[in-house]
Design a protein around this motif. Sequence first.
Motif, PDB file in Angstrom:
ATOM      1  N   GLY A  60     -52.486-104.511  44.654  1.00  0.00           N
ATOM      2  CA  GLY A  60     -52.671-105.910  44.115  1.00  0.00           C
ATOM      3  C   GLY A  60     -53.353-105.832  42.549  1.00  0.00           C
ATOM      4  O   GLY A  60     -52.824-106.561  41.734  1.00  0.00           O
ATOM      5  N   ARG A  61     -54.516-105.233  42.478  1.00  0.00           N
ATOM      6  CA  ARG A  61     -54.937-104.971  41.415  1.00  0.00           C
ATOM      7  C   ARG A  61     -54.228-104.532  40.376  1.00  0.00           C
ATOM      8  O   ARG A  61     -54.052-104.518  39.052  1.00  0.00           O
ATOM      9  N   TRP A  62     -53.515-103.311  40.837  1.00  0.00           N
ATOM     10  CA  TRP A  62     -52.815-102.512  40.011  1.00  0.00           C
ATOM     11  C   TRP A  62     -51.391-103.282  39.571  1.00  0.00           C
ATOM     12  O   TRP A  62     -51.257-103.044  38.253  1.00  0.00           O
ATOM     13  N   LEU A  63     -51.077-104.252  40.327  1.00  0.00           N
ATOM     14  CA  LEU A  63     -49.687-104.804  39.772  1.00  0.00           C
ATOM     15  C   LEU A  63     -50.033-105.906  38.963  1.00  0.00           C
ATOM     16  O   LEU A  63     -49.266-106.206  38.152  1.00  0.00           O
ATOM     17  N   HIS A  64     -51.413-106.351  39.101  1.00  0.00           N
ATOM     18  CA  HIS A  64     -51.666-107.633  38.164  1.00  0.00           C
ATOM     19  C   HIS A  64     -52.137-107.180  36.749  1.00  0.00           C
ATOM     20  O   HIS A  64     -52.106-108.071  35.815  1.00  0.00           O
ATOM     21  N   LEU A  65     -52.527-105.894  36.556  1.00  0.00           N
ATOM     22  CA  LEU A  65     -53.104-105.328  35.328  1.00  0.00           C
ATOM     23  C   LEU A  65     -52.044-104.640  34.495  1.00  0.00           C
ATOM     24  O   LEU A  65     -52.051-104.604  33.589  1.00  0.00           O
TER      25      LEU A  65
END
Length: 71
Positions: A60-65
Amino acid sequence: MSITQQYLLDTYRARQLGEPAPPAPGANDWQVVRELRDHRQFSAVVAGRPAHGRIRQALGRWLHLRPRSIY
């Protein structure tokens, strides 16, 4: 020698010596997987990290960044 042949040889030897037969190949695979999961969760808790959902949070962090495409 295949796993099956080795198992049959070990079973034969155990029977000749009056010992209990060894477990069949693959009989404890799921138990090993569960114990590995439990160990990883325990290690995470001891280290102060969340025990569940770590992969989903990281994704989730990777996709949002990621910058969004303009197409």
